[in-house]
Scaffold this motif. Structure first.
Motif, PDB file in Angstrom:
ATOM      1  N   VAL A 141       1.524   7.473  10.318  1.00 59.39           N
ATOM      2  CA  VAL A 141       2.001   8.594   9.505  1.00 59.39           C
ATOM      3  C   VAL A 141       3.160   9.269  10.230  1.00 59.39           C
ATOM      4  O   VAL A 141       3.021   9.686  11.393  1.00 59.39           O
ATOM      5  N   PRO A 142       4.320   9.384   9.588  1.00 60.36           N
ATOM      6  CA  PRO A 142       5.474  10.010  10.257  1.00 60.36           C
ATOM      7  C   PRO A 142       5.187  11.469  10.640  1.00 60.36           C
ATOM      8  O   PRO A 142       4.429  12.164   9.967  1.00 60.36           O
ATOM      9  N   ASP A 143       5.798  11.885  11.729  1.00 58.01           N
ATOM     10  CA  ASP A 143       5.622  13.273  12.181  1.00 58.01           C
ATOM     11  C   ASP A 143       6.170  14.275  11.168  1.00 58.01           C
ATOM     12  O   ASP A 143       5.735  15.436  11.146  1.00 58.01           O
ATOM     13  N   ASP A 144       7.127  13.832  10.366  1.00 63.48           N
ATOM     14  CA  ASP A 144       7.713  14.732   9.372  1.00 63.48           C
ATOM     15  C   ASP A 144       7.198  14.447   7.956  1.00 63.48           C
ATOM     16  O   ASP A 144       7.832  14.834   6.971  1.00 63.48           O
ATOM     17  N   ALA A 145       6.041  13.765   7.871  1.00 64.75           N
ATOM     18  CA  ALA A 145       5.489  13.420   6.553  1.00 64.75           C
ATOM     19  C   ALA A 145       5.205  14.675   5.739  1.00 64.75           C
ATOM     20  O   ALA A 145       4.691  15.673   6.264  1.00 64.75           O
ATOM     21  N   MET A 146       5.536  14.616   4.457  1.00 58.91           N
ATOM     22  CA  MET A 146       5.275  15.731   3.552  1.00 58.91           C
ATOM     23  C   MET A 146       3.958  15.482   2.827  1.00 58.91           C
ATOM     24  O   MET A 146       3.618  14.341   2.481  1.00 58.91           O
ATOM     25  N   THR A 147       3.191  16.518   2.605  1.00 56.89           N
ATOM     26  CA  THR A 147       1.941  16.373   1.865  1.00 56.89           C
ATOM     27  C   THR A 147       2.235  16.160   0.386  1.00 56.89           C
ATOM     28  O   THR A 147       3.310  16.514  -0.109  1.00 56.89           O
ATOM     29  N   GLY A 193       0.803  -1.212   0.000  1.00 59.62           N
ATOM     30  CA  GLY A 193       0.000   0.000   0.000  1.00 59.62           C
ATOM     31  C   GLY A 193       0.836   1.263   0.000  1.00 59.62           C
ATOM     32  O   GLY A 193       1.932   1.303   0.575  1.00 59.62           O
ATOM     33  N   THR A 194       0.322   2.279  -0.665  1.00 58.61           N
ATOM     34  CA  THR A 194       0.926   3.608  -0.696  1.00 58.61           C
ATOM     35  C   THR A 194      -0.194   4.636  -0.582  1.00 58.61           C
ATOM     36  O   THR A 194      -1.281   4.432  -1.131  1.00 58.61           O
ATOM     37  N   TYR A 195       0.075   5.718   0.127  1.00 59.04           N
ATOM     38  CA  TYR A 195      -0.922   6.779   0.261  1.00 59.04           C
ATOM     39  C   TYR A 195      -0.224   8.131   0.240  1.00 59.04           C
ATOM     40  O   TYR A 195       1.003   8.237   0.382  1.00 59.04           O
ATOM     41  N   ILE A 196      -1.022   9.187   0.063  1.00 59.89           N
ATOM     42  CA  ILE A 196      -0.533  10.553   0.187  1.00 59.89           C
ATOM     43  C   ILE A 196      -1.427  11.320   1.149  1.00 59.89           C
ATOM     44  O   ILE A 196      -2.597  10.952   1.356  1.00 59.89           O
ATOM     45  N   LEU A 197      -0.894  12.361   1.728  1.00 59.43           N
ATOM     46  CA  LEU A 197      -1.691  13.318   2.492  1.00 59.43           C
ATOM     47  C   LEU A 197      -2.046  14.470   1.562  1.00 59.43           C
ATOM     48  O   LEU A 197      -1.164  15.103   0.971  1.00 59.43           O
ATOM     49  N   ALA A 198      -3.327  14.737   1.425  1.00 55.94           N
ATOM     50  CA  ALA A 198      -3.803  15.824   0.562  1.00 55.94           C
ATOM     51  C   ALA A 198      -5.285  16.013   0.801  1.00 55.94           C
ATOM     52  O   ALA A 198      -5.972  15.100   1.268  1.00 55.94           O
ATOM     53  N   THR A 199      -5.794  17.206   0.471  1.00 48.25           N
ATOM     54  CA  THR A 199      -7.231  17.471   0.589  1.00 48.25           C
ATOM     55  C   THR A 199      -7.749  18.034  -0.740  1.00 48.25           C
ATOM     56  O   THR A 199      -8.013  19.240  -0.854  1.00 48.25           O
ATOM     57  N   PRO A 200      -7.920  17.183  -1.737  1.00 46.61           N
ATOM     58  CA  PRO A 200      -8.314  17.654  -3.069  1.00 46.61           C
ATOM     59  C   PRO A 200      -9.777  18.053  -3.197  1.00 46.61           C
ATOM     60  O   PRO A 200     -10.176  18.563  -4.247  1.00 46.61           O
ATOM     61  N   ASP A 219      -4.902  17.090  11.611  1.00 46.65           N
ATOM     62  CA  ASP A 219      -3.552  16.788  11.144  1.00 46.65           C
ATOM     63  C   ASP A 219      -3.342  15.293  11.320  1.00 46.65           C
ATOM     64  O   ASP A 219      -3.334  14.784  12.448  1.00 46.65           O
ATOM     65  N   LEU A 220      -3.184  14.574  10.205  1.00 45.79           N
ATOM     66  CA  LEU A 220      -3.065  13.121  10.255  1.00 45.79           C
ATOM     67  C   LEU A 220      -1.660  12.647  10.608  1.00 45.79           C
ATOM     68  O   LEU A 220      -1.454  11.434  10.766  1.00 45.79           O
ATOM     69  N   LYS A 221      -0.712  13.544  10.735  1.00 47.01           N
ATOM     70  CA  LYS A 221       0.623  13.105  11.160  1.00 47.01           C
ATOM     71  C   LYS A 221       0.530  12.530  12.577  1.00 47.01           C
ATOM     72  O   LYS A 221      -0.033  13.136  13.479  1.00 47.01           O
ATOM     73  N   GLY A 222       1.064  11.328  12.746  1.00 45.04           N
ATOM     74  CA  GLY A 222       0.953  10.617  14.013  1.00 45.04           C
ATOM     75  C   GLY A 222      -0.236   9.683  14.080  1.00 45.04           C
ATOM     76  O   GLY A 222      -0.307   8.814  14.966  1.00 45.04           O
ATOM     77  N   ALA A 223      -1.202   9.837  13.170  1.00 45.48           N
ATOM     78  CA  ALA A 223      -2.346   8.929  13.105  1.00 45.48           C
ATOM     79  C   ALA A 223      -1.930   7.608  12.446  1.00 45.48           C
ATOM     80  O   ALA A 223      -0.898   7.529  11.776  1.00 45.48           O
ATOM     81  N   THR A 224      -2.732   6.564  12.639  1.00 46.93           N
ATOM     82  CA  THR A 224      -2.477   5.271  11.999  1.00 46.93           C
ATOM     83  C   THR A 224      -3.446   5.091  10.842  1.00 46.93           C
ATOM     84  O   THR A 224      -4.664   5.203  11.020  1.00 46.93           O
ATOM     85  N   ILE A 225      -2.905   4.826   9.666  1.00 48.78           N
ATOM     86  CA  ILE A 225      -3.715   4.574   8.477  1.00 48.78           C
ATOM     87  C   ILE A 225      -3.829   3.057   8.304  1.00 48.78           C
ATOM     88  O   ILE A 225      -2.821   2.339   8.353  1.00 48.78           O
TER      89      ILE A 225
END
Length: 292
Positions: free
Chosen positions: A265-271, A132-139, A235-241
């Motif tokens: 989600v890593p604390d330093d995750a980039m959107t 699995g792969t995901y991104i953080l974004a709000t399209p 903010d989903l950083k620190g959340a579990t996907i």
């Protein structure tokens, strides 16, 4: 005359005794079927587990249960149990008008002698090769200041978006569901069968923004109508996907025991940047079934 009556009563008693003895000898005998299963979770009040043995191609119920403490033993017709070649475990409505097994079957395995090794790989799907792969974004909105408040299961690492989930086709009676676990509370991203298309609530989600439905892949923007005790955007950083596998119809609004993919989600995750998921906590349920 009295002697004839007494003799008649004695004769009837002997006949009744003989019939009773014959009935006892012809009554079916039962044997024990013992389940020792790993990874099952309680289903709640509306559903139960039900065991089945397959005898000459037909299912025979071995009984229902709600407790997931094992081992558990059931009394089953000896002739049918001896003739059985397969054991199957299904999820059934607690009030069930249908005598046949439901489509939602979670465990299966063939008998070898007195023992059947059962697992979910053979009846739900084998998740051994899942990725699995995901991104953080709000399209789904026009605000670019809250991009860490949405998760979408796609891979844009080559510059073009492709499906981010590699998952096997599920057996009938099961469906995938995505989750973001925020401070211990799981919030669904929606259900889907095909990870290459949008999930089932793409157009109806109460959480997404008002600018559109997002990309044609499973995912969710957590922008409005937050559940009680939460605030959206978040903010989903620190959340579990998580990707779970759910019974259909679903037994519970919370994630089911089968979770083949998960990632904090890593604390330093980039959107807008592809993030790789790992294996989930439970990708297979298994155990043994013994007849004796």
């Amino acid at each position: 005359m009295k002697k004839k009556m007494i003799l008649g009563v004695l004769a009837l008693g002997m006949i009744a005794s003989s019939c009773s003895s014959d009935d006892d000898n012809s009554s079916p005998t039962n044997s024990n079927l013992t389940l020792n299963l790993d990874g099952l979770e309680a289903l709640g009040n509306n559903f139960v587990y039900e065991g089945w043995i397959i005898v000459d191609g037909s299912p025979v119920s071995t009984g229902t249960f709600s407790s997931v403490d094992f081992p558990q033993t059931f009394s089953v017709n000896s002739t049918q149990l001896e003739a059985a070649n397969t054991f199957v475990l299904s999820i059934e409505p607690a009030v069930d008008m249908d005598p046949a097994p439901a489509a939602t079957k979670i465990l299966a395995g063939d008998f070898s002698g007195t023992t059947a090794s059962v697992n979910s790989n053979s009846i739900v799907a084998d998740f051994g090769a899942s990725t699995g792969t995901y991104i953080l974004a709000t399209p789904t909105d026009t605000d670019d200041t809250n991009e860490e408040s949405g998760v979408w299961f796609l891979d844009n690492s080559t510059g073009s978006a492709v499906a981010g989930l590699n998952l096997p086709t599920l057996a009938d009676g099961w469906i995938y569901e995505g989750w973001a676990v925020l401070d211990g509370t799981p919030i669904s991203t929606g259900t889907f069968l095909d990870p290459t298309t949008a999930d089932d609530n793409a157009a109806t989600s109460i959480f997404k923004g008002d600018a559109g439905n997002g990309p044609n892949y499973p995912g969710e923007d957590y922008l409005q109508n937050a559940p009680e005790g939460m605030t959206f955007p978040t903010d989903l950083k620190g959340a579990t996907i998580v990707i779970s596998v759910e019974p259909s119809p679903d037994n519970d609004p919370a994630p089911f025991t089968l979770k083949p993919l998960a990632h904090v989600v890593p604390d330093d995750a980039m959107t807008h940047t592809a993030i790789t998921m790992g294996s989930g906590p439970i990708s297979v349920v298994s155990g043994t079934v013994i007849r004796n």
